[in-house]
Motif scaffolding. Structure first.
Motif, PDB file in Angstrom:
ATOM      1  N   UNK A 198       0.826  -1.202   0.000  1.00  0.00           N
ATOM      2  CA  UNK A 198       0.000   0.000   0.000  1.00  0.00           C
ATOM      3  C   UNK A 198       0.866   1.261   0.000  1.00  0.00           C
ATOM      4  N   UNK A 199       1.915   1.274   0.845  1.00  0.00           N
ATOM      5  CA  UNK A 199       2.793   2.444   0.911  1.00  0.00           C
ATOM      6  C   UNK A 199       3.526   2.628  -0.409  1.00  0.00           C
ATOM      7  N   UNK A 200       4.021   1.540  -0.991  1.00  0.00           N
ATOM      8  CA  UNK A 200       4.728   1.640  -2.265  1.00  0.00           C
ATOM      9  C   UNK A 200       3.810   2.133  -3.373  1.00  0.00           C
ATOM     10  N   UNK A 201       2.553   1.632  -3.389  1.00  0.00           N
ATOM     11  CA  UNK A 201       1.608   2.085  -4.418  1.00  0.00           C
ATOM     12  C   UNK A 201       1.294   3.572  -4.255  1.00  0.00           C
ATOM     13  N   UNK A 202       1.119   4.015  -3.002  1.00  0.00           N
ATOM     14  CA  UNK A 202       0.788   5.419  -2.750  1.00  0.00           C
ATOM     15  C   UNK A 202       1.947   6.336  -3.140  1.00  0.00           C
ATOM     16  N   UNK A 224      11.337   7.327  -1.649  1.00  0.00           N
ATOM     17  CA  UNK A 224      10.663   6.707  -0.501  1.00  0.00           C
ATOM     18  C   UNK A 224      10.068   5.356  -0.885  1.00  0.00           C
ATOM     19  N   UNK A 225       9.528   5.284  -2.094  1.00  0.00           N
ATOM     20  CA  UNK A 225       8.987   3.999  -2.575  1.00  0.00           C
ATOM     21  C   UNK A 225      10.088   2.944  -2.642  1.00  0.00           C
ATOM     22  N   UNK A 230      10.615  -0.610  -0.399  1.00  0.00           N
ATOM     23  CA  UNK A 230      10.837  -1.906  -1.033  1.00  0.00           C
ATOM     24  C   UNK A 230      12.103  -2.572  -0.489  1.00  0.00           C
ATOM     25  N   UNK A 231      13.173  -1.796  -0.328  1.00  0.00           N
ATOM     26  CA  UNK A 231      14.423  -2.357   0.197  1.00  0.00           C
ATOM     27  C   UNK A 231      14.253  -2.843   1.631  1.00  0.00           C
ATOM     28  N   UNK A 232      13.605  -2.038   2.445  1.00  0.00           N
ATOM     29  CA  UNK A 232      13.391  -2.436   3.842  1.00  0.00           C
ATOM     30  C   UNK A 232      12.496  -3.671   3.933  1.00  0.00           C
TER      31      UNK A 232
END
Length: 256
Positions: free
Chosen positions: A21-25, A230-231, A235-237
């Motif tokens: 969700x965070x990556x999509x946003x 930030x995206x 993803x890395x984390x």
């Protein structure tokens, strides 16, 4: 399967869902900023093209002001004006800066030659007297017919106003903001829908070191970089904590 493994599996999918969700946003916000940058790039190209045109002047300028279906189509066009200053209607907009110094933007209406059309001209910037805030700067307004160059601009930019200007000496000329419709009604002048920002070297007690016209496209590229960064960080984390460092719990040994 033990309750510990079930809890671990639930946490894995919850973290996965949250990360997606965070990556999509953030990716969506980054794309939106790129779209804004593309729009600002086109806007900058339009402004550059208008400034490259020959200056409007004389009857051509008055016809353009009278017949333009949208005054915004004339923004940033260069103009050559000839007319007479209406010095008694000069207004000083307070809390304006130039080169980091606070002072006034000075506006004086100019009655164009060979007609009744009046254009409000942002003539330049002048410093203020901080010991006496009601004292007007020493600005010279030539009498008779004058000629000047400039570019068409919109209404004066508005600043946040805590309270109306208090009555007192100079309060009718020193203002925080200036509304064209109210100013026209107050002065009875047939104002053009646009103002003119006078350009050229300093003169008449006024400086004209105006900032170059910039649509702000670099700002949107910077925002896009931040959102995409930030995206990528999310993803890395996610990969690091969910796969690289993942150590699923083992069942506790039972006592014999």
């Amino acid at each position: 399967m033990s309750s510990a493994r079930q809890a671990w599996g639930l946490r894995f999918w919850l973290v996965t869902l949250a990360a997606l969700l965070v990556m999509a946003a953030t990716a969506s916000l980054g794309r939106w900023q790129l779209q804004r940058a593309a729009h600002k790039t086109a806007l900058q190209a339009t402004m550059d093209e208008r400034q490259a045109r020959a200056p409007l002047q004389g009857a051509e300028l008055q016809q353009a002001l009278d017949q333009a279906p949208d005054a915004g189509q004339l923004l940033h066009r260069r103009v050559l004006l000839q007319g007479q200053w209406l010095a008694g209607a000069t207004v000083f907009l307070d809390n304006r800066q130039m080169n980091g110094r606070p002072g006034f933007f000075v506006f004086t209406p100019l009655r164009l030659a060979n007609g009744n059309r009046v254009v409000l001209v942002q003539r330049g910037w002048a410093p203020r007297n901080f010991l006496d805030r009601t004292q007007l700067p020493d600005v010279t307004t030539p009498a008779g017919t004058v000629q000047l160059q400039g570019r068409l601009a919109g209404p004066p930019a508005r600043l946040y106003e805590f309270a109306p200007t208090a009555p007192g000496e100079g309060s009718s000329r020193i203002r925080q903001n200036l509304d064209l419709a109210s100013y026209a009604a107050q002065t009875g002048l047939a104002l053009a829908p646009l103002t003119v920002m006078q350009t050229g070297v300093a003169s008449e007690g006024l400086q004209r070191d105006w900032a170059p016209i910039d649509s702000g496209v670099d700002k949107h590229y910077g925002y896009a970089f931040q959102w995409f960064g930030l995206c990528g960080l999310v993803a890395i984390l996610y990969v690091w904590f969910q796969f690289v460092r993942r150590s699923p719990p083992t069942d506790c040994p039972r006592d014999a």
